[in-house]
Design an enzyme around this catalytic site. Structure first.
Site, short mmCIF file in Angstrom:
data_model
loop_
_atom_site.label_atom_id
_atom_site.label_comp_id
_atom_site.label_asym_id
_atom_site.label_seq_id
_atom_site.Cartn_x
_atom_site.Cartn_y
_atom_site.Cartn_z
N ASN A 45 8.09 -40.87 39.96
CA ASN A 45 7.42 -41.84 40.82
C ASN A 45 5.90 -41.82 40.69
OD1 ASN A 45 10.07 -42.16 42.17
ND2 ASN A 45 8.87 -43.15 43.77
N HIS A 253 7.25 -53.17 45.55
CA HIS A 253 7.41 -51.96 46.35
C HIS A 253 6.66 -50.76 45.80
CE1 HIS A 253 9.41 -49.63 49.40
NE2 HIS A 253 10.06 -48.87 48.53
N TRP A 254 6.14 -50.86 44.59
CA TRP A 254 5.52 -49.72 43.91
C TRP A 254 4.05 -49.97 43.63
CZ3 TRP A 254 9.36 -48.06 39.47
CH2 TRP A 254 10.29 -47.15 39.99
#
Length: 280
Positions: A45, A253-254
């Site tokens: 991530n 979302h990132w």
């Protein structure tokens, strides 16, 4: 400049249950907590962010939550918010960190907020990326990304490359950011995850306790988010006294991946600044 070396280890959450962490750099500790997507891990991530934070003089520590990455993945536990927060407490205690900054994305954002609410004496500053925990469960289950994520792990046949490809295409505004290397990396981990990781996942509605987040907080949110509804972002601006919220166009979302340079610059500047003074 020589790239700092990536290090790693494990800490015990409880007897017989360990979580994995990776770290890079030296300096004030910043803990990175990932989201709930199948195959997630801290390094997957946040690799582009943790490296930048290390270069800026921080000790960047990525935690693999229980059930994810290289941490233990028990089948006989309920993956509640309290359960995940216990891993953060174990990491802070196990590494003897003292006061910390935390960066949390999605589920990791909800975990970070709950930790900040429960342990304000440990928190220095908080960075949130499209956090969960700002509505009831049904609201999140209506999101297309959440439905796709649940299907990818819990649907017939379990996780496959094609299922993950569809899910991760919903993570971002520009699906070209989702590489085959990323899919392969996530699929290898997803195949080791028990169904209970998502089947029993419960994230508390944290809205009634937002005032308990007393530390300075910086929030990033993409306006095309298919996982955590962007309309909940103002709740943080209203409920957390020392908060600032940044909305990003052409972003899903990132934010830390889609707007990596911007996120790194602004988050590092925020964490490097002297604490605000005055009443909360």
């Amino acid at each position: 400049m020589n790239q700092p070396a990536l290090r790693g280890g494990h800490v015990d959450v409880e007897p017989g249950l360990r979580v994995r962490y990776v770290e890079i750099g030296q300096g004030e500790p910043v803990i990175f907590i990932h989201g709930s997507a199948p195959g997630a891990s801290a390094w997957s991530n946040f690799k582009g962010n943790m490296t930048a934070f290390a270069d800026a003089g921080f000790r960047a520590i990525g935690l693999d939550l229980v059930g994810y990455g290289e941490s233990d993945k028990p089948r006989d536990r309920r993956y509640t918010l309290d359960f995940h927060v216990s891993a953060v407490r174990a990491l802070v205690a196990g590494l003897g960190l003292g006061r910390v900054d935390i960066v949390g994305n999605s589920l990791g954002g909800a975990v970070a907020m709950r930790y900040a609410m429960d342990a304000p004496e440990v928190m220095r500053k908080l960075v949130l990326l499209a956090p969960g925990g700002l509505g009831n469960r049904l609201r999140y289950l209506r999101m297309s990304g959440i439905r796709s994520m649940m299907w990818a792990l819990l649907g017939p046949g379990g996780p496959t490359a094609e299922k993950l490809r569809r899910t991760f295409a919903l993570q971002v505004f520009d699906p070209r950011l989702i590489t085959e290397e990323l899919i392969a990396e996530r699929l290898a981990v997803a195949k080791t995850q028990p169904r209970e990781v998502l089947k029993t996942l419960r994230v508390d509605d944290l809205r009634p306790r937002l005032a308990d987040v007393r530390c300075e907080t910086l929030v990033f949110w993409g306006v095309v988010d298919n996982f955590c509804p962007v309309e909940t972002a103002p709740l943080l601006a209203r409920g957390v006294a020392k908060s600032r919220v940044i909305l990003l166009s052409r972003c899903g979302h990132w934010a830390q991946v889609e707007h990596e340079s911007f996120f790194n610059r602004e988050a590092i500047r925020f964490l490097s600044a002297a604490p605000e003074t005055g009443a909360a």
